[in-house]
Design a protein around this motif. Structure first.
Motif, mmCIF file in Angstrom:
data_model
loop_
_atom_site.group_PDB
_atom_site.id
_atom_site.type_symbol
_atom_site.label_atom_id
_atom_site.label_comp_id
_atom_site.label_asym_id
_atom_site.label_seq_id
_atom_site.Cartn_x
_atom_site.Cartn_y
_atom_site.Cartn_z
ATOM 1 N N THR A 5 0.860 -1.177 0.000
ATOM 2 C CA THR A 5 0.000 0.000 0.000
ATOM 3 C C THR A 5 0.895 1.226 0.000
ATOM 4 O O THR A 5 1.877 1.274 0.720
ATOM 5 N N PHE A 6 0.550 2.230 -0.815
ATOM 6 C CA PHE A 6 1.362 3.427 -0.957
ATOM 7 C C PHE A 6 0.540 4.662 -0.638
ATOM 8 O O PHE A 6 -0.647 4.710 -0.905
ATOM 9 N N PHE A 7 1.182 5.678 -0.091
ATOM 10 C CA PHE A 7 0.560 6.977 0.143
ATOM 11 C C PHE A 7 0.830 7.860 -1.069
ATOM 12 O O PHE A 7 1.791 7.660 -1.786
ATOM 13 N N GLY A 8 -0.023 8.836 -1.293
ATOM 14 C CA GLY A 8 0.166 9.738 -2.423
ATOM 15 C C GLY A 8 -0.793 9.412 -3.544
ATOM 16 O O GLY A 8 -1.569 8.466 -3.481
ATOM 17 N N SER A 9 -0.701 10.189 -4.621
ATOM 18 C CA SER A 9 -1.645 10.029 -5.729
ATOM 19 C C SER A 9 -1.111 9.187 -6.876
ATOM 20 O O SER A 9 -1.852 8.817 -7.766
ATOM 21 N N THR A 10 0.194 8.874 -6.897
ATOM 22 C CA THR A 10 0.756 8.029 -7.952
ATOM 23 C C THR A 10 1.597 6.918 -7.350
ATOM 24 O O THR A 10 2.117 7.042 -6.242
ATOM 25 N N LEU A 11 1.731 5.838 -8.095
ATOM 26 C CA LEU A 11 2.532 4.708 -7.651
ATOM 27 C C LEU A 11 3.995 4.932 -8.022
ATOM 28 O O LEU A 11 4.294 5.566 -9.028
ATOM 29 N N PRO A 12 4.920 4.373 -7.237
ATOM 30 C CA PRO A 12 6.343 4.562 -7.534
ATOM 31 C C PRO A 12 6.804 3.704 -8.706
ATOM 32 O O PRO A 12 6.168 2.704 -9.044
ATOM 33 N N ASP A 13 7.925 4.100 -9.330
ATOM 34 C CA ASP A 13 8.525 3.317 -10.409
ATOM 35 C C ASP A 13 9.244 2.092 -9.882
ATOM 36 O O ASP A 13 9.433 1.119 -10.600
ATOM 37 N N HIS A 14 9.702 2.134 -8.639
ATOM 38 C CA HIS A 14 10.387 1.003 -8.034
ATOM 39 C C HIS A 14 10.133 0.998 -6.531
ATOM 40 O O HIS A 14 9.730 1.997 -5.956
ATOM 41 N N CYS A 27 5.140 -1.707 -18.969
ATOM 42 C CA CYS A 27 3.958 -1.614 -19.831
ATOM 43 C C CYS A 27 2.744 -1.095 -19.064
ATOM 44 O O CYS A 27 1.711 -0.844 -19.647
ATOM 45 N N TYR A 28 2.860 -0.987 -17.760
ATOM 46 C CA TYR A 28 1.809 -0.496 -16.879
ATOM 47 C C TYR A 28 0.582 -1.399 -16.803
ATOM 48 O O TYR A 28 -0.476 -0.976 -16.370
ATOM 49 N N GLU A 29 0.717 -2.638 -17.225
ATOM 50 C CA GLU A 29 -0.365 -3.612 -17.012
ATOM 51 C C GLU A 29 -0.213 -4.165 -15.604
ATOM 52 O O GLU A 29 0.895 -4.414 -15.141
ATOM 53 N N TYR A 30 -1.306 -4.364 -14.933
ATOM 54 C CA TYR A 30 -1.249 -4.902 -13.578
ATOM 55 C C TYR A 30 -0.776 -6.347 -13.612
ATOM 56 O O TYR A 30 -1.184 -7.123 -14.464
ATOM 57 N N SER A 36 10.234 -9.240 -16.132
ATOM 58 C CA SER A 36 9.669 -10.389 -16.842
ATOM 59 C C SER A 36 8.665 -10.009 -17.927
ATOM 60 O O SER A 36 8.201 -10.870 -18.663
ATOM 61 N N CYS A 37 8.345 -8.745 -18.049
ATOM 62 C CA CYS A 37 7.327 -8.303 -19.003
ATOM 63 C C CYS A 37 7.901 -8.252 -20.416
ATOM 64 O O CYS A 37 8.969 -7.697 -20.652
ATOM 65 N N LYS A 38 7.163 -8.787 -21.360
ATOM 66 C CA LYS A 38 7.568 -8.788 -22.770
ATOM 67 C C LYS A 38 6.802 -7.749 -23.582
ATOM 68 O O LYS A 38 6.994 -7.610 -24.773
ATOM 69 N N GLU A 39 5.890 -7.025 -22.934
ATOM 70 C CA GLU A 39 5.079 -6.028 -23.613
ATOM 71 C C GLU A 39 5.900 -4.774 -23.926
ATOM 72 O O GLU A 39 6.936 -4.526 -23.336
ATOM 73 N N ALA A 40 5.391 -3.962 -24.831
ATOM 74 C CA ALA A 40 6.052 -2.714 -25.203
ATOM 75 C C ALA A 40 5.978 -1.712 -24.054
ATOM 76 O O ALA A 40 4.985 -1.655 -23.333
ATOM 77 N N SER A 41 7.020 -0.919 -23.887
ATOM 78 C CA SER A 41 7.039 0.134 -22.877
ATOM 79 C C SER A 41 6.158 1.291 -23.325
ATOM 80 O O SER A 41 6.073 1.591 -24.510
ATOM 81 N N ILE A 42 5.506 1.914 -22.358
ATOM 82 C CA ILE A 42 4.689 3.086 -22.671
ATOM 83 C C ILE A 42 5.033 4.220 -21.713
ATOM 84 O O ILE A 42 5.635 4.005 -20.667
ATOM 85 N N CYS A 66 -8.616 3.249 -18.157
ATOM 86 C CA CYS A 66 -10.002 3.722 -18.040
ATOM 87 C C CYS A 66 -10.349 4.821 -19.032
ATOM 88 O O CYS A 66 -11.478 5.307 -19.042
ATOM 89 N N ARG A 67 -9.357 5.226 -19.841
ATOM 90 C CA ARG A 67 -9.538 6.262 -20.870
ATOM 91 C C ARG A 67 -9.935 7.617 -20.278
ATOM 92 O O ARG A 67 -10.741 8.346 -20.846
ATOM 93 N N ASP A 68 -9.342 7.934 -19.134
ATOM 94 C CA ASP A 68 -9.619 9.202 -18.479
ATOM 95 C C ASP A 68 -8.360 10.074 -18.474
ATOM 96 O O ASP A 68 -7.280 9.612 -18.830
ATOM 97 N N ALA A 69 -8.491 11.318 -18.059
ATOM 98 C CA ALA A 69 -7.389 12.284 -18.110
ATOM 99 C C ALA A 69 -6.593 12.294 -16.807
ATOM 100 O O ALA A 69 -6.653 13.247 -16.037
ATOM 101 N N HIS A 70 -5.883 11.216 -16.530
ATOM 102 C CA HIS A 70 -4.940 11.151 -15.422
ATOM 103 C C HIS A 70 -3.809 10.204 -15.809
ATOM 104 O O HIS A 70 -3.920 9.471 -16.784
ATOM 105 N N GLN A 71 -2.698 10.242 -15.055
ATOM 106 C CA GLN A 71 -1.572 9.366 -15.342
ATOM 107 C C GLN A 71 -1.971 7.907 -15.141
ATOM 108 O O GLN A 71 -2.878 7.592 -14.373
ATOM 109 N N VAL A 72 -1.279 7.022 -15.827
ATOM 110 C CA VAL A 72 -1.567 5.591 -15.769
ATOM 111 C C VAL A 72 -1.451 5.058 -14.340
ATOM 112 O O VAL A 72 -2.211 4.189 -13.943
ATOM 113 N N ARG A 73 -0.541 5.616 -13.553
ATOM 114 C CA ARG A 73 -0.299 5.136 -12.195
ATOM 115 C C ARG A 73 -1.168 5.817 -11.144
ATOM 116 O O ARG A 73 -0.952 5.645 -9.955
ATOM 117 N N SER A 74 -2.167 6.566 -11.530
ATOM 118 C CA SER A 74 -2.996 7.303 -10.576
ATOM 119 C C SER A 74 -3.789 6.355 -9.674
ATOM 120 O O SER A 74 -4.393 5.385 -10.146
#
Length: 123
Positions: A5-14, A27-30, A36-42, A66-74
């Motif tokens: 669990t993280f505090f703040g409005s965005t998740l950390p990169d590491h 790839c920002y997929e959950y 281990s991810c083989k997907e394209a970076s975004i 969700c196709r909304d106007a916020h960062q992927v990690r929101s």
């Protein structure tokens, strides 16, 4: 399995856990770790494929989940909230991620769960 669990409005990169440095979100997929991810970076800001890094992005924020106007990690993203509920159910009931996902989708269909799951269940 570990629930973080993280505090703040965005998740950390590491995340640092003792001597372990976990990098994620290529790839920002959950459920996809960067190693281990083989997907394209975004871009974590505008969801563009391979074009630039989040640090150099000047585009308007856009979440492909969700196709909304916020960062992927929101943490405000309905998909993030769904994934958190799935992880919590998994840990509370000691069941698999797939079982927890099916249970939450069943509750949504039955009307016993929050309505924002409806748009995600169709994907």
């Amino acid at each position: 399995m570990v629930l973080l669990t993280f505090f703040g409005s965005t998740l950390p990169d590491h995340v640092h856990i003792g001597p372990i440095n976990l990098r994620s979100f290529s790839c920002y997929e959950y459920g996809h770790g960067k190693s281990s991810c083989k997907e394209a970076s975004i871009c974590g800001n505008c969801s563009a494929l391979h074009s630039h890094s989040e640090e150099h992005c000047n585009a308007t924020a856009y979440c492909f989940h969700c196709r909304d106007a916020h960062q992927v990690r929101s943490r405000q993203c309905p998909r993030y909230r769904l994934e958190q509920d799935i992880l919590q159910l998994t840990n509370r009931q000691f069941i698999s991620l797939g079982s927890a996902r099916r249970e939450l989708m069943y509750r949504q269909k039955d009307g016993t769960c929050a309505t924002f799951y409806a748009s995600l269940a169709a994907r």
